[in-house]
Motif scaffolding. Structure first.
Motif, PDB file in Angstrom:
ATOM      1  N   ALA A  22       0.841  -1.200   0.000  1.00  7.47           N
ATOM      2  CA  ALA A  22       0.000   0.000   0.000  1.00  7.47           C
ATOM      3  C   ALA A  22       0.874   1.246   0.000  1.00  7.47           C
ATOM      4  N   PHE A  23       1.938   1.221   0.788  1.00  4.61           N
ATOM      5  CA  PHE A  23       2.826   2.386   0.833  1.00  4.61           C
ATOM      6  C   PHE A  23       3.425   2.653  -0.541  1.00  4.61           C
ATOM      7  N   VAL A  24       3.997   1.634  -1.159  1.00  4.83           N
ATOM      8  CA  VAL A  24       4.658   1.823  -2.456  1.00  4.83           C
ATOM      9  C   VAL A  24       3.640   2.264  -3.513  1.00  4.83           C
ATOM     10  N   GLY A  25       2.482   1.644  -3.527  1.00  3.81           N
ATOM     11  CA  GLY A  25       1.469   1.992  -4.523  1.00  3.81           C
ATOM     12  C   GLY A  25       0.979   3.426  -4.396  1.00  3.81           C
ATOM     13  N   VAL A  26       0.640   3.842  -3.187  1.00  2.64           N
ATOM     14  CA  VAL A  26       0.141   5.204  -2.986  1.00  2.64           C
ATOM     15  C   VAL A  26       1.275   6.214  -3.136  1.00  2.64           C
ATOM     16  N   MET A  27       2.488   5.832  -2.790  1.00  2.00           N
ATOM     17  CA  MET A  27       3.636   6.704  -2.998  1.00  2.00           C
ATOM     18  C   MET A  27       3.788   7.021  -4.486  1.00  2.00           C
ATOM     19  N   LEU A  28       3.629   6.017  -5.329  1.00  2.00           N
ATOM     20  CA  LEU A  28       3.712   6.243  -6.769  1.00  2.00           C
ATOM     21  C   LEU A  28       2.572   7.137  -7.257  1.00  2.00           C
ATOM     22  N   LEU A  29       1.402   7.015  -6.657  1.00  2.00           N
ATOM     23  CA  LEU A  29       0.288   7.898  -7.001  1.00  2.00           C
ATOM     24  C   LEU A  29       0.636   9.349  -6.653  1.00  2.00           C
ATOM     25  N   GLY A  30       1.186   9.583  -5.469  1.00  2.00           N
ATOM     26  CA  GLY A  30       1.612  10.919  -5.076  1.00  2.00           C
ATOM     27  C   GLY A  30       2.682  11.473  -6.014  1.00  2.00           C
ATOM     28  N   PHE A  31       3.579  10.613  -6.439  1.00  2.00           N
ATOM     29  CA  PHE A  31       4.634  10.982  -7.389  1.00  2.00           C
ATOM     30  C   PHE A  31       4.020  11.475  -8.701  1.00  2.00           C
ATOM     31  N   VAL A  32       3.075  10.716  -9.229  1.00  2.00           N
ATOM     32  CA  VAL A  32       2.428  11.086 -10.493  1.00  2.00           C
ATOM     33  C   VAL A  32       1.633  12.384 -10.325  1.00  2.00           C
ATOM     34  N   MET A  33       0.940  12.529  -9.220  1.00  2.00           N
ATOM     35  CA  MET A  33       0.168  13.755  -8.991  1.00  2.00           C
ATOM     36  C   MET A  33       1.084  14.985  -8.951  1.00  2.00           C
ATOM     37  N   ALA A  34       2.260  14.838  -8.372  1.00  2.00           N
ATOM     38  CA  ALA A  34       3.217  15.955  -8.350  1.00  2.00           C
ATOM     39  C   ALA A  34       3.709  16.266  -9.756  1.00  2.00           C
ATOM     40  N   LEU A  35       3.933  15.224 -10.559  1.00  2.00           N
ATOM     41  CA  LEU A  35       4.374  15.447 -11.936  1.00  2.00           C
ATOM     42  C   LEU A  35       3.324  16.231 -12.728  1.00  2.00           C
ATOM     43  N   PHE A  36       2.057  16.030 -12.393  1.00  2.00           N
ATOM     44  CA  PHE A  36       0.972  16.757 -13.056  1.00  2.00           C
ATOM     45  C   PHE A  36       0.719  18.123 -12.416  1.00  2.00           C
ATOM     46  N   GLY A  37       1.512  18.486 -11.430  1.00  2.00           N
ATOM     47  CA  GLY A  37       1.434  19.813 -10.850  1.00  2.00           C
ATOM     48  C   GLY A  37       0.433  20.002  -9.733  1.00  2.00           C
ATOM     49  N   LEU A  38      -0.087  18.927  -9.156  1.00  2.00           N
ATOM     50  CA  LEU A  38      -1.021  19.048  -8.040  1.00  2.00           C
ATOM     51  C   LEU A  38      -0.303  19.652  -6.836  1.00  2.00           C
ATOM     52  N   PRO A  39      -0.741  20.827  -6.380  1.00  2.00           N
ATOM     53  CA  PRO A  39      -0.079  21.405  -5.202  1.00  2.00           C
ATOM     54  C   PRO A  39      -0.571  20.731  -3.925  1.00  2.00           C
ATOM     55  N   VAL A  40       0.347  20.410  -3.054  1.00  2.00           N
ATOM     56  CA  VAL A  40       0.020  19.777  -1.780  1.00  2.00           C
ATOM     57  C   VAL A  40       0.793  20.518  -0.683  1.00  2.00           C
TER      58      VAL A  40
END
Length: 192
Positions: free
Chosen positions: A69-87
């Motif tokens: 779960a950690f690795v999978g959601v970490m990759l989701l966060g990575f992709v969201m940052a690449l698309f410019g999602l501000p967090v």
């Protein structure tokens, strides 16, 4: 054996590099840079090994489900940052993850596997976002593959450490101590 483990962890904390040990943008973009990134700072190491320790302490399906779960959601966060999602609050949440996961290991309260996966998943999103936000347009695929593999390796090291400590150190006492030391390390990193 317990004293040796505590002394080893304490020694690692005293010789650690500062939190936020992220390499510069120019070094990103390769598989090797991605694989070395989680190994480059105590914040990463404590968080990833802590997730593995918690998975070992929970046992059963959690041994695989929590790190996955950690690795999978970490990759989701990575992709969201690449698309410019501000967090907001990415670095403070990353450091808080060390404290929270360490305390969860230390208190040894049974938690359903799905709940544990959700907790680490929340923190993983921030870890992944930090990686993606730093990438600055370089080769995302190879860098992502490298840090996902290194993260899984650190989780496996935590699981292995947790299982070994459980077998050779009177049950969960050693794992709980390691969780407490990790939480303390997170507090020290937050104080920097």
């Amino acid at each position: 054996m317990r004293k040796l483990s505590v002394l080893t962890l304490a020694s690692l904390l005293t010789v650690s590099t500062p939190a936020l040990a992220h390499v510069g943008h120019a070094e990103h973009g390769s598989f090797i840079a991605g694989a070395l990134h989680p190994l480059s700072g105590m914040d990463h190491i404590l968080a990833m090994v802590g997730v593995g320790l918690w998975a070992a302490a929970l046992g059963g399906r959690a041994l695989l489900a929590v790190p996955a779960a950690f690795v999978g959601v970490m990759l989701l966060g990575f992709v969201m940052a690449l698309f410019g999602l501000p967090v907001p609050f990415v670095e403070p949440v990353i450091l808080a993850s060390i404290v929270v996961v360490g305390l969860l290991v230390a208190i040894a309260q049974p938690v359903p596997t799905a709940a544990a996966a959700a907790i680490v998943g929340l923190f993983a999103f921030f870890h992944g976002h930090a990686h993606g936000a730093e990438l600055a347009g370089n080769s995302a695929f190879w860098f992502g593959a490298g840090f996902a593999l290194a993260t899984a390796f650190l989780h496996a090291a935590g699981v292995g450490l947790g299982i070994a400590m459980g077998r050779f150190m009177h049950g969960s006492a050693g794992v709980r101590i390691a969780g407490g030391v990790a939480a303390l390390g997170g507090v020290l990193l937050l104080a920097n």
